[in-house]
Scaffold this motif. Sequence first.
Motif, PDB file in Angstrom:
ATOM      1  N   ILE A 114       0.840  -1.200   0.000  1.00 32.04           N
ATOM      2  CA  ILE A 114       0.000   0.000   0.000  1.00 32.04           C
ATOM      3  C   ILE A 114       0.874   1.248   0.000  1.00 32.04           C
ATOM      4  CG2 ILE A 114      -1.639   1.327   1.408  1.00 32.04           C
ATOM      5  CD1 ILE A 114      -2.709  -1.438   2.374  1.00 32.04           C
ATOM      6  N   THR A 115       0.542   2.191  -0.863  1.00 27.86           N
ATOM      7  CA  THR A 115       1.289   3.441  -0.921  1.00 27.86           C
ATOM      8  C   THR A 115       1.080   4.256   0.349  1.00 27.86           C
ATOM      9  OG1 THR A 115       1.131   3.534  -3.332  1.00 27.86           O
ATOM     10  CG2 THR A 115       1.597   5.607  -2.196  1.00 27.86           C
ATOM     11  N   VAL A 116       2.173   4.766   0.915  1.00 24.08           N
ATOM     12  CA  VAL A 116       2.130   5.570   2.142  1.00 24.08           C
ATOM     13  C   VAL A 116       2.566   6.992   1.802  1.00 24.08           C
ATOM     14  CG1 VAL A 116       3.068   5.871   4.454  1.00 24.08           C
ATOM     15  CG2 VAL A 116       2.603   3.563   3.586  1.00 24.08           C
ATOM     16  N   VAL A 117       1.752   7.975   2.168  1.00 21.71           N
ATOM     17  CA  VAL A 117       2.055   9.377   1.859  1.00 21.71           C
ATOM     18  C   VAL A 117       2.079  10.190   3.152  1.00 21.71           C
ATOM     19  CG1 VAL A 117       1.287  11.461   0.665  1.00 21.71           C
ATOM     20  CG2 VAL A 117       1.009   9.212  -0.427  1.00 21.71           C
ATOM     21  N   PRO A 118       3.251  10.686   3.576  1.00 15.32           N
ATOM     22  CA  PRO A 118       3.313  11.517   4.780  1.00 15.32           C
ATOM     23  C   PRO A 118       2.988  12.971   4.448  1.00 15.32           C
ATOM     24  CG  PRO A 118       5.523  11.161   3.930  1.00 15.32           C
ATOM     25  CD  PRO A 118       4.589  10.422   3.004  1.00 15.32           C
ATOM     26  N   LEU A 119       2.158  13.603   5.274  1.00 12.16           N
ATOM     27  CA  LEU A 119       1.834  15.010   5.101  1.00 12.16           C
ATOM     28  C   LEU A 119       2.677  15.867   6.035  1.00 12.16           C
ATOM     29  CD1 LEU A 119      -0.588  13.626   3.710  1.00 12.16           C
ATOM     30  CD2 LEU A 119      -2.039  15.462   4.578  1.00 12.16           C
ATOM     31  N   VAL A 120       2.904  17.086   5.628  1.00 18.58           N
ATOM     32  CA  VAL A 120       3.702  18.026   6.416  1.00 18.58           C
ATOM     33  C   VAL A 120       2.935  18.438   7.666  1.00 18.58           C
ATOM     34  CG1 VAL A 120       4.694  20.342   6.449  1.00 18.58           C
ATOM     35  CG2 VAL A 120       4.931  18.907   4.407  1.00 18.58           C
ATOM     36  N   GLY A 121       3.636  18.477   8.806  1.00 20.09           N
ATOM     37  CA  GLY A 121       2.988  18.890  10.046  1.00 20.09           C
ATOM     38  C   GLY A 121       3.971  18.917  11.195  1.00 20.09           C
ATOM     39  N   PRO A 122       3.517  19.280  12.400  1.00 16.32           N
ATOM     40  CA  PRO A 122       4.421  19.493  13.530  1.00 16.32           C
ATOM     41  C   PRO A 122       4.926  18.203  14.157  1.00 16.32           C
ATOM     42  CG  PRO A 122       2.161  19.786  14.229  1.00 16.32           C
ATOM     43  CD  PRO A 122       2.112  19.563  12.748  1.00 16.32           C
ATOM     44  N   SER A 123       6.231  18.169  14.426  1.00 15.92           N
ATOM     45  CA  SER A 123       6.872  17.098  15.180  1.00 15.92           C
ATOM     46  C   SER A 123       7.657  17.746  16.309  1.00 15.92           C
ATOM     47  CB  SER A 123       7.817  16.289  14.294  1.00 15.92           C
ATOM     48  OG  SER A 123       8.679  15.478  15.072  1.00 15.92           O
ATOM     49  N   SER A 124       7.318  17.410  17.556  1.00 16.71           N
ATOM     50  CA  SER A 124       8.020  18.034  18.684  1.00 16.71           C
ATOM     51  C   SER A 124       9.509  17.725  18.657  1.00 16.71           C
ATOM     52  CB  SER A 124       7.405  17.577  20.008  1.00 16.71           C
ATOM     53  OG  SER A 124       7.522  16.169  20.156  1.00 16.71           O
ATOM     54  N   ILE A 125       9.867  16.554  18.155  1.00 15.79           N
ATOM     55  CA  ILE A 125      11.279  16.168  18.100  1.00 15.79           C
ATOM     56  C   ILE A 125      12.052  17.099  17.183  1.00 15.79           C
ATOM     57  CG2 ILE A 125      12.883  14.321  17.448  1.00 15.79           C
ATOM     58  CD1 ILE A 125      10.611  12.342  18.127  1.00 15.79           C
ATOM     59  N   LEU A 126      11.547  17.286  15.973  1.00 22.20           N
ATOM     60  CA  LEU A 126      12.262  18.124  15.004  1.00 22.20           C
ATOM     61  C   LEU A 126      12.182  19.606  15.359  1.00 22.20           C
ATOM     62  CD1 LEU A 126      11.411  16.383  11.626  1.00 22.20           C
ATOM     63  CD2 LEU A 126      13.490  16.220  12.994  1.00 22.20           C
ATOM     64  N   LEU A 127      11.041  20.065  15.861  1.00 20.45           N
ATOM     65  CA  LEU A 127      10.933  21.472  16.236  1.00 20.45           C
ATOM     66  C   LEU A 127      11.883  21.809  17.376  1.00 20.45           C
ATOM     67  CD1 LEU A 127       7.056  21.934  16.014  1.00 20.45           C
ATOM     68  CD2 LEU A 127       8.776  22.836  14.443  1.00 20.45           C
ATOM     69  N   ALA A 128      11.984  20.902  18.360  1.00 20.10           N
ATOM     70  CA  ALA A 128      12.910  21.121  19.468  1.00 20.10           C
ATOM     71  C   ALA A 128      14.349  21.117  18.979  1.00 20.10           C
ATOM     72  CB  ALA A 128      12.706  20.050  20.536  1.00 20.10           C
ATOM     73  N   LEU A 129      14.687  20.187  18.107  1.00 19.02           N
ATOM     74  CA  LEU A 129      16.046  20.118  17.570  1.00 19.02           C
ATOM     75  C   LEU A 129      16.377  21.380  16.786  1.00 19.02           C
ATOM     76  CD1 LEU A 129      18.618  18.426  17.177  1.00 19.02           C
ATOM     77  CD2 LEU A 129      17.514  17.404  15.163  1.00 19.02           C
ATOM     78  N   MET A 130      15.443  21.845  15.967  1.00 25.34           N
ATOM     79  CA  MET A 130      15.651  23.068  15.191  1.00 25.34           C
ATOM     80  C   MET A 130      15.984  24.251  16.096  1.00 25.34           C
ATOM     81  SD  MET A 130      12.415  22.629  12.599  1.00 25.34           S
ATOM     82  CE  MET A 130      12.363  24.368  12.152  1.00 25.34           C
TER      83      MET A 130
END
Length: 236
Positions: A114-130
């Motif tokens: 099955i094709t999997v498509v991730p949509l853009v949105g908030p991730s606390s891990i990446l936002l904190a790292l940024m």
Amino acid sequence: MPNGTLYLIPVPLADDAAAKSFTPYLTDTINSIKEYIVENEKTARKFLKQAGLKTPQSELLIHDYGKHNRDSGLKDFFKGLLAGNDVGLMSEAGCPGIADPGADIVAEAHRKGITVVPLVGPSSILLALMASGFNGQSFTFHGYLPIDKADRTRRIKELENAAERHKQTQLFIETPFRNDSMLQEVLKTCKPNTRLCIACDITAPTEFIKTQTIAAWQKQVPDLRKRPAIFLLFHA
């Protein structure tokens, strides 16, 4: 008949962060889907309403993948996808599949072709790292550290050593009601010149993100009780 597509739909991290979390493509996507696999049905329905869902919610098919519904297998979750229907996957907050049991759904989708498509949105891990100012090219997320005090102290020391040895950012979390005890343990265990970033209430009006040395944190310790937080260690 071809399979449907599994869309990975991020959910806001905070109650008042809806406007910061949605994209036009996300809104268009949820209005083309009538079936969802979710970690928390109440949260999911609230999110869909805030995101601009036009389909009456009574017409939606929502599979609850909460902690009490994971032992009966995944077969029922895939009937729609295998029949050609697109399905959305949602965590309770943040990005599905990241520190989230939805990863099992995604893995099974790949096994079934099955094709999997991730949509853009908030991730606390990446936002904190940024926002930390730490190494964003080499980092590790460890999830929850041990609850046992001796084991937790040992693990914190291991993470600090890894940060120093590999110049690698070490990220971990704790349940909000144990944040203060975790922070006290970090401040007691780590070297004075090790740097700690605390990212709390990310995207909420009360957002707090600050990086400084352990020695500086020891002079003024923040109150993190009942506030979602993520901790990052680095030693340059």
